[in-house]
Write a protein that holds these residues in place. Structure first.
Motif, mmCIF file in Angstrom:
data_model
loop_
_atom_site.group_PDB
_atom_site.id
_atom_site.type_symbol
_atom_site.label_atom_id
_atom_site.label_comp_id
_atom_site.label_asym_id
_atom_site.label_seq_id
_atom_site.Cartn_x
_atom_site.Cartn_y
_atom_site.Cartn_z
ATOM 1 N N PRO A 1 4.217 0.101 -4.375
ATOM 2 C CA PRO A 1 3.855 -0.362 -3.048
ATOM 3 C C PRO A 1 2.347 -0.932 -3.273
ATOM 4 C CG PRO A 1 3.864 1.995 -3.281
ATOM 5 C CD PRO A 1 4.699 1.507 -4.454
ATOM 6 N N ARG A 2 1.878 -1.845 -2.409
ATOM 7 C CA ARG A 2 0.709 -2.356 -2.709
ATOM 8 C C ARG A 2 -0.611 -1.474 -2.227
ATOM 9 N NH1 ARG A 2 1.353 -7.674 0.696
ATOM 10 N NH2 ARG A 2 2.794 -6.068 1.824
ATOM 11 N N ARG A 3 -0.162 -0.993 -0.868
ATOM 12 C CA ARG A 3 -1.026 0.265 -0.297
ATOM 13 C C ARG A 3 -0.280 1.152 0.402
ATOM 14 N NH1 ARG A 3 -6.461 0.151 1.324
ATOM 15 N NH2 ARG A 3 -6.640 -2.152 0.459
ATOM 16 N N VAL A 4 -0.584 2.224 0.191
ATOM 17 C CA VAL A 4 0.185 3.653 0.544
ATOM 18 C C VAL A 4 -0.808 4.084 1.905
ATOM 19 C CG1 VAL A 4 1.054 5.690 0.203
ATOM 20 C CG2 VAL A 4 1.212 3.969 -1.391
ATOM 21 N N GLY A 5 -0.047 4.339 3.174
ATOM 22 C CA GLY A 5 -0.693 4.846 4.180
ATOM 23 C C GLY A 5 -0.662 6.448 4.061
#
Length: 449
Positions: free
Chosen positions: A168-172
């Motif tokens: 993933p590029r960005r994890v929330g």
């Protein structure tokens, strides 16, 4: 309406006075800019409509308790467990103190009371006379019933589960502020892949504010196109602490998400409804970090193993191809490319030799035949006759034509020039006389030389 005249209002708007027959009275005029209602009249009408509800049961979660022993009345704020809605509750302090279990913030309760509107200050409140805590068994039964309902709707269907992205590029991350769950997720993720980015939203993870705040966080992360996966994490806790993660509103919101959601609520034995709706259920927040973020060292090792396997496979393939080429080259046709030509040449030479032998045999046979025929011819020809002592007599005509063989005495006249052939040459002579065989005519001729 005056104090000395008591008035009773009927349901159809007619009024009756004591000692008088009922007479129809006109309805109150609607408020207008020219004839507005006073505040007291407004509050009175609101009070009238509200108090028509009668007594009701209300369920919610306690968020604030204001009570002092010296107060006659106490005040409680009751909040909806799924939405941003609350109501002020008024009850006697004695009722509150008589509860077997003290009322604390976060308690799930059912209250029995009557809606009340205080016209003097224009405030609404629920006048409560009975309070009952919702038991754990009852809550668990409701959760199981909710699970069955959501499962029947297909919200737990594995075919609806969205796959997690490989990297993933960005994890929330939705979790409590400064919680152990947040530290575990971030530290484990950073150790596994230092370049991973997080967008952390801190919310309440227990109590009445949990569901509304998590819903807002989910909506925010869903609208962010850079977020590839969302983790909802909370550490362990009691059944009451984890109740917000079994609320229907939260489960339905997660089911509508297009971004994959990982549920990491509590520990392994905990099983809120969110675990069934989420795309991936992690046993702990640490497990969630391991599922979402790949281990860079493990991936590098895996890539190295794949490269080694690929190199080995390539070497094996090349070795196999070399063996195949060697086998091909060892075949006679490739060991000596001119072998087919040589073989054809040998076949042609052998055919020529057979032809020459056959031709030679034929020639010899023909020669033998010729020799035999020649011998036969010679045996019958004049040369053999001459060789045996015979001679051939030819007469040479006087006209100069070619000599003619004398076969009868009639061919020669006395004085004719003769040519006598013998085995080793020819003799020229002249006929002296011609004499026929006995019984024939005899003539004497003069011999000439």
């Amino acid at each position: 309406m005056t104090n000395n005249q008591h008035t009773n209002a009927t349901s159809d708007g007619a009024q009756t006075t004591d000692g008088a027959h009922a007479t129809a009275a006109p309805r109150a005029a609607e408020p207008s800019p020219d004839a507005p209602w006073p505040v007291s009249q407004l509050n009175a009408k609101v009070k009238q409509w509200i108090e028509r509800l009668g007594h009701i049961w209300v369920e919610g979660q306690v968020t604030q308790v204001n009570m002092k022993p010296s107060w006659k009345l106490s005040y409680v704020t009751l909040r909806d467990v799924e939405q941003e809605a609350s109501v002020q509750v008024t009850l006697s302090t004695s009722t509150l103190r008589s509860l077997t279990t003290p009322l604390n913030n976060g308690d799930r309760v059912v209250m029995y009371g009557k809606p009340a509107f205080y016209a003097g200050r224009g405030s609404f409140s629920l006048w409560v006379t009975r309070v009952r805590h919702v038991g754990i068994g009852e809550l668990l039964a409701r959760i199981e019933e909710l699970k069955r309902a959501l499962a029947a709707e297909g919200l737990f269907d594995p075919r609806l589960k969205r796959p997690l992205p490989f990297l993933p590029r960005r994890v929330g991350l939705i979790t409590g502020r400064g919680s152990a769950a947040e530290r575990d997720v971030l530290s484990v993720a950073q150790d596994r892949w230092p370049a991973v980015q997080f967008e952390v939203i801190n919310t309440a993870v227990q109590g009445p504010n949990t569901v509304p705040e998590i819903l807002a966080a989910l909506e925010k992360l869903e609208s962010n196109p850079d977020v590839d996966v969302v983790i909802v994490a909370r550490g362990g806790g009691s059944v009451e602490d984890l109740l917000p993660f079994s609320e229907e509103a939260l489960s339905r919101a997660v089911s509508r998400m297009t971004t994959p959601v990982v549920s990491a609520i509590g520990h392994e034995p905990d099983n809120p409804v969110l675990d069934h709706v989420a795309d991936v259920r992690a046993a702990t927040p640490t497990d969630a970090a391991k599922r979402v973020v790949p281990d860079v060292l493990a991936e590098k090792q895996y890539v190295m193993e794949l490269r080694q396997r690929a190199a080995g496979a390539l070497r094996s393939w090349v070795a196999g191809e070399k063996r195949s080429l060697s086998d091909l080259r060892s075949r006679p046709v490739l060991a000596d490319p001119l072998l087919p030509v040589t073989r054809q040449r040998e076949i042609i030479e052998e055919a020529l030799q057979r032809k020459d032998r056959a031709l030679g045999m034929t020639v010899r046979e023909k020669r033998n035949q010729i020799t035999s025929l020649k011998a036969q011819v010679n045996a019958l020809g004049p040369s053999q006759t001459l060789a045996r002592g015979y001679s051939i007599v030819q007469v040479v005509p006087r006209d100069g034509s070619g000599p003619a063989v004398v076969t009868t005495v009639n061919d020669v006249q006395p004085g004719s020039q003769l040519r006598i052939r013998v085995a080793d040459g020819a003799i020229t002579a002249a006929a002296m006389a011609v004499q026929a065989a006995p019984g024939g005519t005899e003539q004497d001729t003069t011999k000439t030389e």
